[in-house]
Scaffold this active site. Sequence first.
Site, PDB file in Angstrom:
ATOM      1  N   CYS A 114      73.727 -23.129 -25.704  1.00 16.63           N
ATOM      2  CA  CYS A 114      73.921 -24.234 -24.993  1.00 16.63           C
ATOM      3  C   CYS A 114      72.689 -24.920 -24.645  1.00 16.63           C
ATOM      4  CB  CYS A 114      75.019 -23.997 -23.647  1.00 16.63           C
ATOM      5  SG  CYS A 114      76.615 -23.731 -24.127  1.00 16.63           S
ATOM      6  N   HIS A 248      73.390 -29.884 -18.840  1.00 12.72           N
ATOM      7  CA  HIS A 248      74.629 -29.581 -19.454  1.00 12.72           C
ATOM      8  C   HIS A 248      75.852 -29.645 -18.928  1.00 12.72           C
ATOM      9  CE1 HIS A 248      76.348 -26.789 -22.324  1.00 12.72           C
ATOM     10  NE2 HIS A 248      76.602 -25.810 -21.381  1.00 12.72           N
ATOM     11  N   ASN A 278      83.003 -28.378 -22.583  1.00  9.60           N
ATOM     12  CA  ASN A 278      81.733 -27.722 -22.974  1.00  9.60           C
ATOM     13  C   ASN A 278      81.427 -28.056 -24.719  1.00  9.60           C
ATOM     14  OD1 ASN A 278      79.149 -26.398 -23.349  1.00  9.60           O
ATOM     15  ND2 ASN A 278      79.973 -24.696 -22.144  1.00  9.60           N
TER      16      ASN A 278
END
Length: 321
Positions: A114, A248, A278
């Site tokens: 990520c 994020h 996500n």
Amino acid sequence: MTVRSLLVGVGSYLPERIVTNDELSERLDTSDDWIRGRTGIRQRHIVGEGETAVSMGARAAQRALDFAGIDPLEVDAVILATSTPDQVFPATAVRVMNDLGVKNGFGFDIAAACSGFIYALSTADAFIRAGNAKCVVVIGSEVYSRILDWSDRGTAVLFGDGAGAVVLRATDKPDENGVLTTHLHADGSTGDILYVDGAVGVPNCSAHLKMNGREVFRHAVGKLASSVDEALESVGMTYADVSWLVPHQANIRIIDGVARKLQMPKERVVVTVDRHANTSAASIPLALDEAVRDGRIKQGDLVLMEALGGGLTWGSALVRM
């Protein structure tokens, strides 16, 4: 002569298919209230037939080039962050180069989960500052639906697919815009709290994402906040100087926790996790593209980006638009 990187283009792509929490609750022991209460997510985009990390990345990158008014023949490099490549090799970036018509540059992938977009942005900025490139396309493209165990409510509800991209261009003009600083970190001792159980040539692996959510959360807020402090201190700025936080998009609780530590009001935090879930390395450029195109982020704004992912890897970037 000091060379810096200007962020001159943004672009994104999301698959047409939307999967809501209610749809997931039909096959998982979960509910819309349970998912939203713990994550802030209400839906996610999932690839359709024929959509890949390459196709999504190319579409996001083309939109970023169109935004910047740059021809693909001007591009020196394509750096693509992904944990879900279509092939072991060639690199996803090289396939995207071909789709875009980039003929004169080089390309490679970065795997930092990520945090991948921050890693790729920092790498692109380093190439430009060193004089090794003048125009770099930075992409995050992820197909997490490939690596999810769709019977595991602890992970299946968290992720989505998509791609985002930015264009960096070299400048030697004496102004204050561009990539001001980036900071990267990793701690391999925490690799077992978020990983994919599978690799090429490894037998009897599920190739599914595994996560200890409690431990990831425990590490996330502190590491992200310290990375942000590090970035601001390195350029002599404070929280008050930041126009926008583009984090994020993993979990609304993590986003809110970092924002509180940074004393950032909610109206200055870009949030897309409710609609995108996500999307790993794609999440920051997806959120950035949305906020630029809807007029929230304007030229001259100071944008702070941060991310944490499996590895653990984490980092931050400070950009004057």
